[in-house]
Design an enzyme around this catalytic site. Structure first.
Site, short mmCIF file in Angstrom:
data_model
loop_
_atom_site.label_atom_id
_atom_site.label_comp_id
_atom_site.label_asym_id
_atom_site.label_seq_id
_atom_site.Cartn_x
_atom_site.Cartn_y
_atom_site.Cartn_z
N GLU A 187 0.82 -1.20 0.00
CA GLU A 187 0.00 0.00 0.00
C GLU A 187 0.86 1.26 0.00
O GLU A 187 2.08 1.19 0.14
CB GLU A 187 -0.91 0.01 1.24
CG GLU A 187 -0.15 0.01 2.55
CD GLU A 187 -1.05 -0.24 3.76
OE1 GLU A 187 -2.27 -0.05 3.66
OE2 GLU A 187 -0.51 -0.62 4.82
N HIS A 208 4.05 -1.15 10.54
CA HIS A 208 3.65 0.25 10.40
C HIS A 208 2.43 0.57 11.25
O HIS A 208 1.71 -0.33 11.69
CB HIS A 208 3.34 0.57 8.94
CG HIS A 208 2.22 -0.25 8.37
ND1 HIS A 208 2.38 -1.53 7.92
CD2 HIS A 208 0.89 0.04 8.21
CE1 HIS A 208 1.23 -2.00 7.48
NE2 HIS A 208 0.30 -1.07 7.64
N ARG A 248 -2.44 -7.71 13.50
CA ARG A 248 -2.24 -6.71 14.56
C ARG A 248 -1.20 -7.24 15.55
O ARG A 248 -1.38 -8.34 16.10
CB ARG A 248 -3.57 -6.43 15.25
CG ARG A 248 -3.56 -5.29 16.25
CD ARG A 248 -4.90 -5.16 16.94
NE ARG A 248 -5.98 -4.88 16.02
CZ ARG A 248 -7.11 -5.56 15.96
NH1 ARG A 248 -7.31 -6.60 16.76
NH2 ARG A 248 -8.04 -5.23 15.10
#
Length: 324
Positions: free
Chosen positions: A120, A179, A199
Site C-alpha cells: 500500500e 507500520h 495486529r
C-alpha cells in the site's frame, strides 16, 4: 458506453476513527459514532462499491467488470484479475493512533487466506501539529529474536521508527513492513485488494466490549520482512504544475501527483488500464467524450480503460492512479 464513474463511499466504524469523514463524503451515517475509513473504490467481498452517477447508477463494480471486462479495467488487467478489481482505495481519519500491524505478501496471503497480499501507500492530506506515523524499526539490526523479546516484554513501541508528517508527505508501505498511523493524521490509501491485517500491538487499548483487542503475534512474525529499511518507504516528490509527477510505482499500482492550474489534457491511449483520480485539494472538472464530472476535495472517480482522452480544468491537486 462507459463514462467517468463515481461510487458511493462505504464508511467504516473504527475505534480510532473521528468525525471528519461523514462531512467530506456526504453520506448518511450515525454521526455519534467514530468513522475511521471510507472505502471509496472496493471489490472486497461484502463491500463491493456501487455506482452513484449516470445511467449505470445502482450497479456494483463486479457487475460492471462482468459486462465490460477489459473496456473497464484494461485487457491485460482483466486477463489477470477477472472480476476482482485489483485496487482498494480508501480515505482514513485517524482520531487516535492505529494498532501496529503488518500485512502478508502475495505468497503468504495465498497460502493462508486464499487472498492477495497487501502492499500500500499513503498520501497525507491533513494532520495536527507534531503528528506522526510509525514505519519499521529504529534498530536497523533488528532480528526475529529481538522482535519477539520486545513483544513478550511489552516494550515493542521502543523499537518503532517514528516519523513526523505534514500534508503532502507520501509513504510507500510494502507487504512485510511493520507500520501504524498516528493520532491526528488524515491520509488517502492506495492498496492491493486485500483486507488481511495482522495486529501486533494495540497500545494497551480495549475494544467496545471492554476487552483487549485480538493480537496476531504468531501469524505476524512470519509476515515481517526484517530486512526492510524504513527510509526506503519515505517518498520524495516535488509538484510540477500541470504535469504528472511520480509518487510511487510498483507491480501493483502507479501513483502520480498532478497539480492542476488551468487546463491539462491527458492521453491514455497506450496505457491499457483504468485511471483513478483522487482529489486531495481544490476543485476541477474532468471532461471526456463520454461525459464529465466535477471533482472537489475528497472525491474519487474511475475513468474506464476504453476512455483515452481526458481534460482537466480548474485548480487543485489530484492523485492519478493506474496499473502500468
Amino acid at each position: 458506453m462507459l463514462y467517468p464513474l463515481k461510487f458511493r463511499p462505504r464508511l467504516k466504524e473504527r475505534i480510532w476513527g473521528g468525525s471528519k469523514l461523514f462531512a467530506k463524503k456526504s453520506v448518511r451515517v450515525d454521526k455519534t459514532k467514530p468513522y475511521g475509513e471510507s472505502w471509496d473504490i472496493s471489490c472486497v467481498k461484502g463491500d463491493i462499491s456501487v455506482v452513484s452517477n449516470g445511467i449505470l447508477k445502482g450497479n456494483n463494480l463486479q457487475e460492471l467488470l462482468e459486462v465490460y471486462m477489459g473496456d473497464l479495467a484494461g485487457e491485460k488487467i482483466f486477463e489477470k484479475f477477472g472480476l476482482e478489481f485489483p485496487l482498494l482505495i480508501k480515505t482514513l481519519d485517524c482520531n487516535d493512533v492505529l494498532s501496529v500491524q503488518v500485512h502478508p505478501d502475495d505468497a503468504l496471503a495465498a497460502e493462508r487466506h486464499n487472498s492477495f497480499g497487501k502492499t500500500e501507500m499513503w498520501y497525507v492530506t491533513g494532520c495536527e501539529p507534531g503528528a506522526c506515523i510509525y514505519i519499521g524499526f529504529s534498530d536497523l539490526d533488528i532480528t526475529r529474536e529481538k522482535y519477539l523479546d520486545a513483544v513478550s516484554g511489552g516494550c515493542l513501541p521502543k523499537l518503532l521508527n517514528r516519523v513526523e508528517v505534514k500534508p503532502g508527505d507520501a509513504f510507500f508501505i510494502p507487504a512485510g513492513m511493520v507500520h501504524a498511523l498516528g493520532r491526528g493524521v488524515e491520509v488517502v490509501e492506495i492498496q492491493q485488494t486485500s483486507d488481511i491485517t495482522y495486529r501486533i500491538y494495540d497500545w494497551d487499548r480495549v475494544g467496545a466490549d471492554g476487552k483487549p483487542r485480538e493480537l496476531h503475534t504468531a501469524l505476524a512474525v512470519d509476515a515481517i520482512d526484517f530486512d526492510k529499511r524504513p527510509d526506503e518507504c519515505i517518498v520524495k516528490c516535488t509538484p510540477v504544475v500541470n504535469e504528472s509527477v511520480k509518487v510511487a510505482s510498483c507491480e501493483y499500482f502507479t501513483t502520480n501527483l498532478l497539480t492542476v492550474d488551468g487546463t491539462v489534457e491527458k492521453d491514455y491511449a497506450r496505457l491499457d488500464s483504468f485511471v483513478i483520480y483522487m482529489c486531495v485539494g481544490g476543485e476541477m472538472t474532468l471532461e471526456t467524450e463520454n461525459g464529465s464530472e466535477t471533482l472537489k476535495d475528497g472525491d474519487t472517480v474511475l475513468v474506464p480503460a476504453e476512455i483515452n482522452d481526458v481534460t482537466l480544468r480548474g485548480k487543485g491537486v489530484l492523485l492519478e492512479v493506474y496499473i502500468a
